[in-house]
Write an enzyme that holds these catalytic residues in place. Structure first.
Site, short mmCIF file in Angstrom:
data_model
loop_
_atom_site.label_atom_id
_atom_site.label_comp_id
_atom_site.label_asym_id
_atom_site.label_seq_id
_atom_site.Cartn_x
_atom_site.Cartn_y
_atom_site.Cartn_z
N ARG A 249 0.86 -1.19 0.00
CA ARG A 249 0.00 0.00 0.00
C ARG A 249 0.89 1.24 0.00
O ARG A 249 1.99 1.22 0.56
CB ARG A 249 -0.89 0.04 1.25
N GLU A 278 -4.31 7.48 -4.70
CA GLU A 278 -4.47 6.80 -5.98
C GLU A 278 -5.76 7.32 -6.61
O GLU A 278 -6.79 7.30 -5.95
CB GLU A 278 -4.55 5.29 -5.79
N HIS A 297 -1.55 0.64 -9.71
CA HIS A 297 -2.18 -0.38 -8.85
C HIS A 297 -2.81 -1.50 -9.69
O HIS A 297 -4.03 -1.71 -9.64
CB HIS A 297 -3.21 0.26 -7.91
O1 LIG Z 1 -4.34 -4.09 -3.66
C1 LIG Z 1 -4.97 -5.06 -3.86
C2 LIG Z 1 -5.29 -6.03 -2.87
O2 LIG Z 1 -5.11 -5.79 -1.67
O3 LIG Z 1 -5.77 -7.08 -3.28
#
Ligand SMILES: O=CC(=O)O
Length: 332
Positions: A249, A278, A297
């Site tokens: 993250r 994001e 992401h």
């Molecule tokens: O970021 C994506 C997840 O946590 O699956």
């Protein structure tokens, strides 16, 4: 018998939730779906009006968004809500205290996404080490240099790779890098992992990892403890050729400190699949750095993986609403 559950309402918080998962849900429940709204400050947000209209009376929420699960939303849903099934491995957006207090269960989708996320970690390693940002810019600007001695990068071969968090994703990264002639894998975390031995990864303290590693891969969940674990202090412990890769993250990294370290070439480069916020606004100062490689992401964003995640989330809902144990519960 599905007629028993057909009157239960399940909300899917995305209009691009995988069809395979939707089919499982529609077999058993009445499914309502919200649309996405826009790309704003908080990223791709849900149509809030839509959501507030659809959420009352739902027995489960299939959460395919990083929109925080707030007290307000849970109030709006009502007391019949039994489960939040987040379509993600991470659950830092899920307000565990509030779910626990209300006796609402939480499931996530770990494991099924580890290979895809690990592939993106390898992509970030190569992208940052071989300077994809600068090279791609040159190609696109028509400034493609003839000769191979201009934009020189770093080898993975012969390097020490440090994995912070040798969970499912971290292990999958080591497996994928095994063919790259890495000299040494080290990892840090709360405890030694039984799987590490077979992977040839050595357990070290975080300080040792920071001091030894040529590549540092962040594969831990975001918690109060891990927030800004990469900061001025920890960046200062890294080698000058270190490359930091983040598939966890954005808030694992203090981005101000990372900006300074990259700008001053205190470390070599970074590759990020996750940022704060994001999306990262296009005029963000991080984008001025040639030694930063950013992806939007996309760790789990493959057809197969999203489908697997959708089906797993849907089956968690089926289990929760038919009195069976969750397949992948989050401990609350
Ligand atoms: O970021 C994506 C997840 O946590 O699956």
């Amino acid at each position: 018998n599905n007629t028993m559950t057909k009157n239960l309402k399940v909300l899917v918080s995305s209009n691009d939730f995988p069809a395979s998962g939707l089919r499982v849900l529609e077999e058993h429940f009445t499914v309502v779906q919200t649309k996405y709204l826009n790309f704003g400050e908080e990223g791709r947000t849900l149509a809030k009006d839509d959501l507030l209209k659809l959420i009352p009376g739902c027995s489960a929420l299939v959460w395919s968004s990083n929109l925080p699960i707030t007290k307000e939303l849970l109030d709006k849903a009502g007391p019949q809500l039994k489960l939040v099934a987040t379509v993600s491995a991470g659950y830092n957006h899920c307000n565990l205290d509030e779910l626990r207090a209300r006796g609402i269960k939480l499931s996530n989708t770990p494991n099924v996404l580890a290979p895809a996320v690990a592939e993106i970690a390898v992509g970030l390693i190569l992208g940052a080490a071989r300077r994809f940002t600068e090279n791609l810019d040159q190609v696109r600007r028509g400034e493609w240099e003839i000769g191979f001695d201009k934009v020189l990068g770093q080898d993975v071969r012969g390097s020490t790779v440090g994995i912070i968090g040798l969970g499912g994703i971290g292990q999958a990264v080591v497996k994928r890098l095994a063919g790259f002639e890495v000299e040494k894998f080290v990892y840090s975390g709360h405890r030694e992992k039984p799987e590490a031995k077979a992977l040839g990864a050595e357990f070290v303290t975080q300080d040792q990892l920071l001091a030894q590693s040529d590549f540092i891969v962040l594969a831990v969940p975001l918690t109060n403890e891990t927030k800004h674990m990469i900061n001025k202090d920890t960046l200062g412990k890294m080698k000058s050729n270190a490359i930091v890769v983040n598939v966890g993250r954005g808030d694992l990294i203090d981005q101000e400190a990372l900006y300074d370290a990259l700008k001053n070439k205190q470390i070599y480069a970074a590759g990020l699949d996750v940022t704060t916020p994001e999306p990262l606004p296009k005029d963000h100062k991080l984008f001025t750095l040639p030694n930063l490689f950013v992806l939007p992401h996309i760790g789990s964003a493959t057809v197969r993986t999203r489908s697997d995640m959708g089906v797993l989330a849907a089956n968690n809902v089926v289990n929760a609403l038919t009195g069976k144990p969750l397949i992948t519960p989050v401990k609350l």
